[in-house]
Motif scaffolding. Sequence first.
Motif, mmCIF file in Angstrom:
data_model
loop_
_atom_site.group_PDB
_atom_site.id
_atom_site.type_symbol
_atom_site.label_atom_id
_atom_site.label_comp_id
_atom_site.label_asym_id
_atom_site.label_seq_id
_atom_site.Cartn_x
_atom_site.Cartn_y
_atom_site.Cartn_z
ATOM 1 N N ARG A 31 0.844 -1.198 0.000
ATOM 2 C CA ARG A 31 0.000 0.000 0.000
ATOM 3 C C ARG A 31 0.876 1.243 0.000
ATOM 4 O O ARG A 31 2.020 1.214 0.459
ATOM 5 C CB ARG A 31 -0.955 -0.010 1.176
ATOM 6 C CG ARG A 31 -0.293 0.088 2.520
ATOM 7 C CD ARG A 31 -1.351 0.075 3.611
ATOM 8 N NE ARG A 31 -0.741 0.341 4.910
ATOM 9 C CZ ARG A 31 -1.408 0.275 6.044
ATOM 10 N NH1 ARG A 31 -2.680 -0.051 6.042
ATOM 11 N NH2 ARG A 31 -0.815 0.530 7.198
ATOM 12 N N GLN A 32 0.287 2.304 -0.480
ATOM 13 C CA GLN A 32 1.023 3.545 -0.644
ATOM 14 C C GLN A 32 1.234 4.214 0.711
ATOM 15 O O GLN A 32 0.354 4.224 1.566
ATOM 16 C CB GLN A 32 0.246 4.468 -1.582
ATOM 17 C CG GLN A 32 1.089 5.600 -2.124
ATOM 18 C CD GLN A 32 0.475 6.190 -3.382
ATOM 19 O OE1 GLN A 32 -0.634 5.805 -3.788
ATOM 20 N NE2 GLN A 32 1.184 7.112 -4.003
ATOM 21 N N TYR A 79 5.805 2.981 -1.477
ATOM 22 C CA TYR A 79 4.873 1.968 -0.982
ATOM 23 C C TYR A 79 5.550 1.156 0.112
ATOM 24 O O TYR A 79 6.779 1.159 0.244
ATOM 25 C CB TYR A 79 4.443 1.030 -2.105
ATOM 26 C CG TYR A 79 3.804 1.739 -3.275
ATOM 27 C CD1 TYR A 79 2.426 1.853 -3.366
ATOM 28 C CD2 TYR A 79 4.591 2.286 -4.294
ATOM 29 C CE1 TYR A 79 1.843 2.502 -4.431
ATOM 30 C CE2 TYR A 79 4.011 2.933 -5.362
ATOM 31 C CZ TYR A 79 2.634 3.046 -5.436
ATOM 32 O OH TYR A 79 2.064 3.688 -6.490
ATOM 33 N N VAL A 114 5.322 0.185 -8.364
ATOM 34 C CA VAL A 114 5.151 -1.209 -7.956
ATOM 35 C C VAL A 114 5.505 -2.145 -9.112
ATOM 36 O O VAL A 114 6.037 -3.239 -8.904
ATOM 37 C CB VAL A 114 3.706 -1.442 -7.469
ATOM 38 C CG1 VAL A 114 3.464 -2.902 -7.152
ATOM 39 C CG2 VAL A 114 3.422 -0.588 -6.250
#
Length: 171
Positions: free
Chosen positions: A125-126, A136, A154
Motif C-alpha cells: 500500500r502507498q 509503498y 510497484v
Amino acid sequence: MRKRSWPNPSQAKLLAGAVVVGLAAGYLTGLWSDLAYWFDGLVGLLADSTLVPNWLLGLFAACAVIVAGWLGAALRPSRDSRPSSSVTSEDSFFNIRWRWAYDGSGRVEKPTPHCLRCGNRLVVRQVGDDRGPECYECRCEHCGHVACEIEGSVDDFEKRVLDRIHQVTSA
Ligand SMILES: [Zn+2]
C-alpha cells in the motif's frame, strides 16, 4: 387371454398342476419365500407412489450429486493437468518470503509476498504524501510487520522480484 388360447381344459389343469408343484417345491427349498419377499417389496414400491417423492427422489438426487462429483473429479485433472499447479517454489529476499508457481511453459506466475515473521500474506500500500507519491510499503496486516518499502513504481518492484526469482531458478 391365456385361457382362450388354451381351450383344452386338460392342458390347463396340467399347467396349473405343474405351477402348484413348482411353487410347492420352491417353497420347500426356501426359494419361494425369498422370491415372495422381494416380490412383495417390489409390488409395494411400485404400488405406493407416495414413497417415490419421499425417499426415492432423494436417493436419485444423492446418486446424481455423487456421480456429478465423480465426473467433476475425473474431468478436473484433464483440464488442469498443466504442471504449473503442482510445481510451486519459495524463497526469501527483500526481507519477504516469496511464493510462486510455474505455468506450463516454465514461466514464473504470480509471485506472492508473505511475512517472514508470521507467514501471513503481505499487502502493498502507498505510504503518505509527504514521502512522495511513488512510495509503498509491504506490510503484514496480521502482525503489523513492515517487510520493506518500495520506492518507485510497484511494476518496477515486481519486475525486480521476477528478475530475482529467475536468478534463483537458474542458479
Ligand atoms: Zn506477519
